[in-house]
Design a protein around this motif. Structure first.
Motif, PDB file in Angstrom:
ATOM      1  N   ILE A 141       0.744  -1.314  -0.019  1.00  0.00           N
ATOM      2  CA  ILE A 141       0.134   0.093  -0.065  1.00  0.00           C
ATOM      3  C   ILE A 141       0.792   1.307   0.010  1.00  0.00           C
ATOM      4  O   ILE A 141       1.822   1.406   0.765  1.00  0.00           O
ATOM      5  CB  ILE A 141      -0.924  -0.057   1.448  1.00  0.00           C
ATOM      6  CG1 ILE A 141      -1.984  -1.145   1.345  1.00  0.00           C
ATOM      7  CG2 ILE A 141      -1.596   1.311   1.383  1.00  0.00           C
ATOM      8  CD1 ILE A 141      -2.723  -1.185   2.422  1.00  0.00           C
ATOM      9  N   LEU A 142       0.488   2.336  -1.116  1.00  0.00           N
ATOM     10  CA  LEU A 142       1.157   3.428  -0.946  1.00  0.00           C
ATOM     11  C   LEU A 142       0.257   4.534  -0.137  1.00  0.00           C
ATOM     12  O   LEU A 142      -0.837   4.408  -0.492  1.00  0.00           O
ATOM     13  CB  LEU A 142       1.388   4.279  -2.233  1.00  0.00           C
ATOM     14  CG  LEU A 142       2.290   2.893  -3.146  1.00  0.00           C
ATOM     15  CD1 LEU A 142       2.709   3.874  -4.572  1.00  0.00           C
ATOM     16  CD2 LEU A 142       3.714   2.659  -2.601  1.00  0.00           C
ATOM     17  N   TRP A 143       0.791   5.198   1.047  1.00  0.00           N
ATOM     18  CA  TRP A 143       0.059   5.758   1.635  1.00  0.00           C
ATOM     19  C   TRP A 143       0.287   7.440   1.375  1.00  0.00           C
ATOM     20  O   TRP A 143       1.189   7.906   1.046  1.00  0.00           O
ATOM     21  CB  TRP A 143       0.478   5.638   3.259  1.00  0.00           C
ATOM     22  CG  TRP A 143       0.134   4.342   3.779  1.00  0.00           C
ATOM     23  CD1 TRP A 143       1.265   3.365   3.590  1.00  0.00           C
ATOM     24  CD2 TRP A 143      -0.912   3.642   4.430  1.00  0.00           C
ATOM     25  NE1 TRP A 143       0.636   2.051   4.351  1.00  0.00           N
ATOM     26  CE2 TRP A 143      -0.508   2.297   4.415  1.00  0.00           C
ATOM     27  CE3 TRP A 143      -2.096   4.050   4.514  1.00  0.00           C
ATOM     28  CZ2 TRP A 143      -1.606   1.445   5.370  1.00  0.00           C
ATOM     29  CZ3 TRP A 143      -3.063   3.288   5.195  1.00  0.00           C
ATOM     30  CH2 TRP A 143      -2.684   2.104   5.323  1.00  0.00           C
ATOM     31  N   ASP A 144      -0.886   8.016   1.428  1.00  0.00           N
ATOM     32  CA  ASP A 144      -0.726   9.474   0.798  1.00  0.00           C
ATOM     33  C   ASP A 144       0.105  10.170   1.783  1.00  0.00           C
ATOM     34  O   ASP A 144       0.105  10.187   2.952  1.00  0.00           O
ATOM     35  CB  ASP A 144      -2.283  10.022   1.068  1.00  0.00           C
ATOM     36  CG  ASP A 144      -2.765  11.196   0.252  1.00  0.00           C
ATOM     37  OD1 ASP A 144      -1.728  11.322  -0.820  1.00  0.00           O
ATOM     38  OD2 ASP A 144      -3.347  12.037   0.684  1.00  0.00           O
ATOM     39  N   GLY A 145       0.889  11.114   1.009  1.00  0.00           N
ATOM     40  CA  GLY A 145       1.764  11.709   1.727  1.00  0.00           C
ATOM     41  C   GLY A 145       3.375  11.119   2.144  1.00  0.00           C
ATOM     42  O   GLY A 145       3.920  11.817   2.506  1.00  0.00           O
ATOM     43  N   LYS A 146       3.282  10.058   1.822  1.00  0.00           N
ATOM     44  CA  LYS A 146       4.677   9.268   2.020  1.00  0.00           C
ATOM     45  C   LYS A 146       5.330   9.043   0.565  1.00  0.00           C
ATOM     46  O   LYS A 146       4.523   8.696  -0.283  1.00  0.00           O
ATOM     47  CB  LYS A 146       4.493   7.890   2.821  1.00  0.00           C
ATOM     48  CG  LYS A 146       4.056   7.990   4.125  1.00  0.00           C
ATOM     49  CD  LYS A 146       4.964   8.670   4.964  1.00  0.00           C
ATOM     50  CE  LYS A 146       6.272   7.721   5.066  1.00  0.00           C
ATOM     51  NZ  LYS A 146       6.346   6.552   5.780  1.00  0.00           N
ATOM     52  N   LYS A 147       6.598   9.297   0.559  1.00  0.00           N
ATOM     53  CA  LYS A 147       7.076   8.978  -0.539  1.00  0.00           C
ATOM     54  C   LYS A 147       7.142   7.398  -0.860  1.00  0.00           C
ATOM     55  O   LYS A 147       7.041   6.537  -0.097  1.00  0.00           O
ATOM     56  CB  LYS A 147       8.846   9.209  -0.511  1.00  0.00           C
ATOM     57  CG  LYS A 147       8.839  10.772  -0.326  1.00  0.00           C
ATOM     58  CD  LYS A 147      10.489  10.964  -0.181  1.00  0.00           C
ATOM     59  CE  LYS A 147      10.596  12.585   0.023  1.00  0.00           C
ATOM     60  NZ  LYS A 147      11.864  12.764   0.123  1.00  0.00           N
ATOM     61  N   GLY A 148       7.072   6.893  -2.220  1.00  0.00           N
ATOM     62  CA  GLY A 148       6.894   5.579  -2.727  1.00  0.00           C
ATOM     63  C   GLY A 148       6.790   5.495  -4.048  1.00  0.00           C
ATOM     64  O   GLY A 148       5.803   6.148  -4.701  1.00  0.00           O
ATOM     65  N   ALA A 149       7.444   4.599  -4.483  1.00  0.00           N
ATOM     66  CA  ALA A 149       7.435   4.539  -5.933  1.00  0.00           C
ATOM     67  C   ALA A 149       6.206   3.480  -6.403  1.00  0.00           C
ATOM     68  O   ALA A 149       6.068   2.608  -5.765  1.00  0.00           O
ATOM     69  CB  ALA A 149       8.526   4.057  -6.634  1.00  0.00           C
ATOM     70  N   VAL A 150       5.488   4.057  -7.549  1.00  0.00           N
ATOM     71  CA  VAL A 150       4.521   2.929  -7.931  1.00  0.00           C
ATOM     72  C   VAL A 150       5.359   1.710  -8.274  1.00  0.00           C
ATOM     73  O   VAL A 150       6.484   1.663  -9.386  1.00  0.00           O
ATOM     74  CB  VAL A 150       3.819   3.526  -9.272  1.00  0.00           C
ATOM     75  CG1 VAL A 150       3.020   2.370  -9.811  1.00  0.00           C
ATOM     76  CG2 VAL A 150       3.087   4.674  -8.554  1.00  0.00           C
ATOM     77  N   PRO A 151       4.969   0.464  -7.852  1.00  0.00           N
ATOM     78  CA  PRO A 151       5.636  -0.682  -8.559  1.00  0.00           C
ATOM     79  C   PRO A 151       5.772  -0.767  -9.951  1.00  0.00           C
ATOM     80  O   PRO A 151       4.715  -0.476 -10.673  1.00  0.00           O
ATOM     81  CB  PRO A 151       4.807  -1.900  -7.932  1.00  0.00           C
ATOM     82  CG  PRO A 151       4.259  -1.339  -6.770  1.00  0.00           C
ATOM     83  CD  PRO A 151       3.834   0.126  -7.119  1.00  0.00           C
ATOM     84  N   THR A 152       6.789  -1.063 -10.542  1.00  0.00           N
ATOM     85  CA  THR A 152       7.042  -1.426 -11.906  1.00  0.00           C
ATOM     86  C   THR A 152       7.511  -2.723 -12.414  1.00  0.00           C
ATOM     87  O   THR A 152       8.006  -3.519 -11.565  1.00  0.00           O
ATOM     88  CB  THR A 152       7.997  -0.322 -12.437  1.00  0.00           C
ATOM     89  OG1 THR A 152       9.325  -0.699 -11.884  1.00  0.00           O
ATOM     90  CG2 THR A 152       7.679   1.149 -12.481  1.00  0.00           C
ATOM     91  N   ALA A 153       6.902  -3.046 -13.599  1.00  0.00           N
ATOM     92  CA  ALA A 153       7.176  -4.282 -13.773  1.00  0.00           C
ATOM     93  C   ALA A 153       8.650  -4.713 -14.327  1.00  0.00           C
ATOM     94  O   ALA A 153       9.203  -5.943 -14.032  1.00  0.00           O
ATOM     95  CB  ALA A 153       6.058  -5.007 -14.935  1.00  0.00           C
ATOM     96  N   GLY A 154       9.329  -3.782 -14.632  1.00  0.00           N
ATOM     97  CA  GLY A 154      10.743  -3.882 -15.158  1.00  0.00           C
ATOM     98  C   GLY A 154      10.711  -4.353 -16.593  1.00  0.00           C
ATOM     99  O   GLY A 154       9.685  -4.961 -17.212  1.00  0.00           O
ATOM    100  N   ALA A 155      11.607  -4.154 -17.404  1.00  0.00           N
ATOM    101  CA  ALA A 155      11.704  -4.203 -18.820  1.00  0.00           C
ATOM    102  C   ALA A 155      11.577  -5.621 -19.111  1.00  0.00           C
ATOM    103  O   ALA A 155      12.218  -6.919 -18.288  1.00  0.00           O
ATOM    104  CB  ALA A 155      13.217  -3.809 -19.327  1.00  0.00           C
ATOM    105  N   GLY A 156      10.510  -6.056 -20.029  1.00  0.00           N
ATOM    106  CA  GLY A 156      10.376  -7.412 -20.402  1.00  0.00           C
ATOM    107  C   GLY A 156       9.452  -8.397 -19.608  1.00  0.00           C
ATOM    108  O   GLY A 156       9.079  -9.406 -19.776  1.00  0.00           O
ATOM    109  N   ALA A 157       9.226  -7.813 -18.509  1.00  0.00           N
ATOM    110  CA  ALA A 157       8.448  -8.555 -17.452  1.00  0.00           C
ATOM    111  C   ALA A 157       6.774  -8.821 -18.157  1.00  0.00           C
ATOM    112  O   ALA A 157       6.526  -7.547 -18.539  1.00  0.00           O
ATOM    113  CB  ALA A 157       8.263  -8.115 -16.279  1.00  0.00           C
ATOM    114  N   VAL A 158       6.234  -9.668 -17.733  1.00  0.00           N
ATOM    115  CA  VAL A 158       5.067  -9.971 -18.266  1.00  0.00           C
ATOM    116  C   VAL A 158       3.885  -9.102 -17.276  1.00  0.00           C
ATOM    117  O   VAL A 158       2.981  -8.633 -17.753  1.00  0.00           O
ATOM    118  CB  VAL A 158       4.497 -11.402 -18.564  1.00  0.00           C
ATOM    119  CG1 VAL A 158       3.053 -11.550 -18.947  1.00  0.00           C
ATOM    120  CG2 VAL A 158       5.692 -11.889 -19.487  1.00  0.00           C
ATOM    121  N   ASN A 159       3.982  -9.379 -15.834  1.00  0.00           N
ATOM    122  CA  ASN A 159       3.288  -8.970 -14.739  1.00  0.00           C
ATOM    123  C   ASN A 159       3.533  -7.843 -14.282  1.00  0.00           C
ATOM    124  O   ASN A 159       4.518  -7.658 -13.777  1.00  0.00           O
ATOM    125  CB  ASN A 159       3.152 -10.317 -14.096  1.00  0.00           C
ATOM    126  CG  ASN A 159       2.505 -11.364 -14.558  1.00  0.00           C
ATOM    127  OD1 ASN A 159       1.609 -11.497 -15.500  1.00  0.00           O
ATOM    128  ND2 ASN A 159       3.008 -12.802 -13.920  1.00  0.00           N
TER     129      ASN A 159
END
Lengths: 127, 156
Positions: free
Chosen positions: B32-50
């Motif tokens: 969970i990314l909490w409002d007001g806290k720094k935190g990157a949106v998870p990324t799939a990474g290059a070539g990842a399917v999910n």
């Protein structure tokens, strides 16, 4: 005949000292959130720093066809003498401060053909 | 009992979701990314399917130029006044797109149940119209929102 990597490391260190300049290598340490109140806290970061001599250069990648060189791609590289790392593992570091300039690193890896690290090769984020 | 501050009310509301999210095996490993806290949106990474599943939580008080409706007739003997506060809690849920909606539905239900029919303690924040809203495709994810209206009283 075994290669004297210790001698190579010493030579690399000497060349970087003679041709480089002093920089600060930075590792950011994020403060983990409190489990019961993860929405609070200031996300303050601590730092570990290492002072080292570094040489900045550009590596040419891709083709060099054409007279203009317009299709050439350069990637910024930074070389650091492995001995400057001391006991720190520089592969866990994030950035370099160079005379007030802040350089984020895309990668940092040792050139370590045997058990002796010769130099660290850093690539700048964004090339 | 009225809450003493807006921060206390926020903490009590967020804690309902935190506890419910951690208690269910379906959601407990989804960040969970909490409002007001720094935190990157998870990324799939290059070539990842999910693309990794994740959620974001925020809370907004309704704008009120008067600072809130006064709930008490006047200042108490100790000089305090009670005000009504209202607003919304938003839980945005992002699950890997293209794998059906079961996980999205299940996570939405967990978040909905975290607030539906609940009253926080000791602040007495309560919720109404707790609803799941399917938003649809959003980048690499399918997005579902859970929206809860909250009401509480703050003593100042």
């Amino acid at each position: 005949m075994a290669v004297n990597y210790t001698g190579l490391a010493a030579t690399a260190e000497r060349l970087i000292r003679e041709n480089g300049r002093e920089v600060t290598i930075v590792k950011r340490i994020e403060t983990p959130p409190v489990a019961t109140t993860p929405w609070e806290g200031d996300d303050a970061t601590a730092e570990t720093t290492v002072t080292a001599d570094a040489v900045f250069l550009d590596e040419l990648v891709g083709g060099i066809s054409g007279e203009s060189g317009a299709d050439r791609t350069w990637i910024g590289m930074i070389l650091i003498a492995a001995d400057d790392a001391g006991d720190e593992d520089l592969t866990t570091f994030d950035a370099i401060r160079d005379a007030g300039r802040h350089v984020e690193l895309a990668s940092i890896a040792p050139l370590k053909p045997g058990s002796t690290s010769v130099i660290y090769i850093c690539k700048k984020e964004g090339g | 009992m009225p809450v003493a501050s807006r921060a206390d009310a926020r903490a009590e509301m967020y804690d309902l979701l935190r506890v419910a999210w951690a208690a269910d095996v379906t959601s407990q490993d989804i960040p969970i990314l909490w409002d007001g806290k720094k935190g990157a949106v998870p990324t799939a990474g290059a070539g990842a399917v999910n693309a990794p599943n994740w959620a974001r939580v925020s809370l907004k008080h309704n704008p009120d130029p008067t600072g809130g409706t006064q709930a008490s007739a006047g200042a108490d003997a100790d000089g305090t006044t009670v005000y009504d506060r209202e607003g919304h809690v938003f839980v945005q849920i992002f699950v890997t797109d293209g794998k059906g909606l079961r996980l999205s539905d299940d996570l939405g239900t967990i978040a909905q149940k975290a607030f539906q029919g609940k009253t926080t303690s000791p602040g007495g924040v309560w919720f109404r119209h707790v609803r799941i809203v399917e938003v649809g495709e959003s980048g690499d994810w399918y997005q579902t929102n859970v929206i809860a209206e909250f009401v509480y009283q703050e003593v100042t």
